[in-house]
Design a protein around this motif. Sequence first.
Motif, PDB file in Angstrom:
ATOM      1  N   MET A  31       0.835  -1.206   0.000  1.00  0.00           N
ATOM      2  CA  MET A  31       0.000   0.000   0.000  1.00  0.00           C
ATOM      3  C   MET A  31       0.870   1.257   0.000  1.00  0.00           C
ATOM      4  O   MET A  31       0.570   2.225  -0.691  1.00  0.00           O
ATOM      5  CB  MET A  31      -0.957   0.002   1.192  1.00  0.00           C
ATOM      6  CG  MET A  31      -1.898  -1.206   1.228  1.00  0.00           C
ATOM      7  SD  MET A  31      -2.642  -1.631  -0.374  1.00  0.00           S
ATOM      8  CE  MET A  31      -3.832  -0.353  -0.534  1.00  0.00           C
ATOM      9  N   LYS A  35       2.173   2.051  -3.426  1.00  0.00           N
ATOM     10  CA  LYS A  35       1.167   2.529  -4.376  1.00  0.00           C
ATOM     11  C   LYS A  35       0.874   4.018  -4.213  1.00  0.00           C
ATOM     12  O   LYS A  35       0.397   4.658  -5.152  1.00  0.00           O
ATOM     13  CB  LYS A  35      -0.131   1.740  -4.205  1.00  0.00           C
ATOM     14  CG  LYS A  35      -0.035   0.319  -4.706  1.00  0.00           C
ATOM     15  CD  LYS A  35      -1.353  -0.397  -4.542  1.00  0.00           C
ATOM     16  CE  LYS A  35      -1.293  -1.802  -5.088  1.00  0.00           C
ATOM     17  NZ  LYS A  35      -2.582  -2.490  -4.954  1.00  0.00           N
ATOM     18  N   VAL A  36       1.161   4.579  -3.048  1.00  0.00           N
ATOM     19  CA  VAL A  36       0.810   5.978  -2.773  1.00  0.00           C
ATOM     20  C   VAL A  36       1.382   6.945  -3.811  1.00  0.00           C
ATOM     21  O   VAL A  36       0.649   7.788  -4.336  1.00  0.00           O
ATOM     22  CB  VAL A  36       1.218   6.380  -1.332  1.00  0.00           C
ATOM     23  CG1 VAL A  36       1.131   7.875  -1.123  1.00  0.00           C
ATOM     24  CG2 VAL A  36       0.357   5.641  -0.326  1.00  0.00           C
ATOM     25  N   ALA A  53      -0.706   6.955  -7.088  1.00  0.00           N
ATOM     26  CA  ALA A  53      -2.143   7.247  -7.078  1.00  0.00           C
ATOM     27  C   ALA A  53      -2.441   8.616  -7.673  1.00  0.00           C
ATOM     28  O   ALA A  53      -1.732   9.591  -7.424  1.00  0.00           O
ATOM     29  CB  ALA A  53      -2.673   7.165  -5.650  1.00  0.00           C
ATOM     30  N   ASN A  54      -3.480   8.662  -8.467  1.00  0.00           N
ATOM     31  CA  ASN A  54      -4.002   9.911  -9.032  1.00  0.00           C
ATOM     32  C   ASN A  54      -2.965  10.707  -9.811  1.00  0.00           C
ATOM     33  O   ASN A  54      -2.946  11.925  -9.766  1.00  0.00           O
ATOM     34  CB  ASN A  54      -4.614  10.779  -7.922  1.00  0.00           C
ATOM     35  CG  ASN A  54      -5.728  10.063  -7.213  1.00  0.00           C
ATOM     36  OD1 ASN A  54      -6.576   9.445  -7.842  1.00  0.00           O
ATOM     37  ND2 ASN A  54      -5.722  10.117  -5.897  1.00  0.00           N
ATOM     38  N   LYS A  55      -2.078  10.013 -10.508  1.00  0.00           N
ATOM     39  CA  LYS A  55      -1.068  10.668 -11.330  1.00  0.00           C
ATOM     40  C   LYS A  55      -1.190  10.202 -12.775  1.00  0.00           C
ATOM     41  O   LYS A  55      -1.527   9.062 -13.040  1.00  0.00           O
ATOM     42  CB  LYS A  55       0.332  10.316 -10.837  1.00  0.00           C
ATOM     43  CG  LYS A  55       0.748  10.963  -9.553  1.00  0.00           C
ATOM     44  CD  LYS A  55       2.240  10.821  -9.412  1.00  0.00           C
ATOM     45  CE  LYS A  55       2.855  11.277  -8.171  1.00  0.00           C
ATOM     46  NZ  LYS A  55       2.480  12.234  -7.335  1.00  0.00           N
TER      47      LYS A  55
END
Length: 156
Positions: free
Chosen positions: A105, A108-109, A112-114
Motif C-alpha cells: 500500500m 502505491k501511494v 495514485a491519481n497521477k
Amino acid sequence: MGASGQRPVIAQRWRYQWLYTYIFVEPQTGQSEFLIFPTVNIPSMEIALRECSRAVYPEGRQLIVLLLDQAGWHMSKKLSVLPNIFLPPFPAYTPELSPAEPMVMKLKVPLANKTIGDLQEVEDLIVRECEILRSCPQEVKSLTLFPWIKHVLDSS
C-alpha cells in the motif's frame, strides 16, 4: 456516420506494461529489501530468494523464514530454494496476515491519481519510495510488526 441506434466501431489496441515489486521485510527490526522485476514467475522468484539471502545473511549460514502467500511461483515444486531458506505458506486467502501488504500500500501511494508517461517513470517512483522505506526502519516496523507476530516472537 453509423446507422442510428448503433455504436460506431473503432479499432483499439490495448497495451499493458507491468512491474512487480518483490518485498522482503523483517518486522522485528524494520529492515526491508525490495526488488523490481518485469514479471512474476519461478526464475524471477529464484533470483529474488538468492538476493534476499545475500542481502540479509551474505555468508548463507543463518536460517531465513519467509512467510509467503500461495501464489503459484511461491509454492511450485519446480522452485529451487537455497538450503538456508524455509518458505511456509500463509493460509489461503489471508493477505491481512502478511507484513508485506502494508508495504504494498505504501508503494502505491506515489502512483495514485497521477498521469504517468511511461513505465520508467513508474519504476522511478517505486524505487524512490523503496529507498525512503529502507531508510526508515521504525516506520516499516510500525507497519509490519503485527500483534500476532509480536506474540510469536515474545513466546519463543
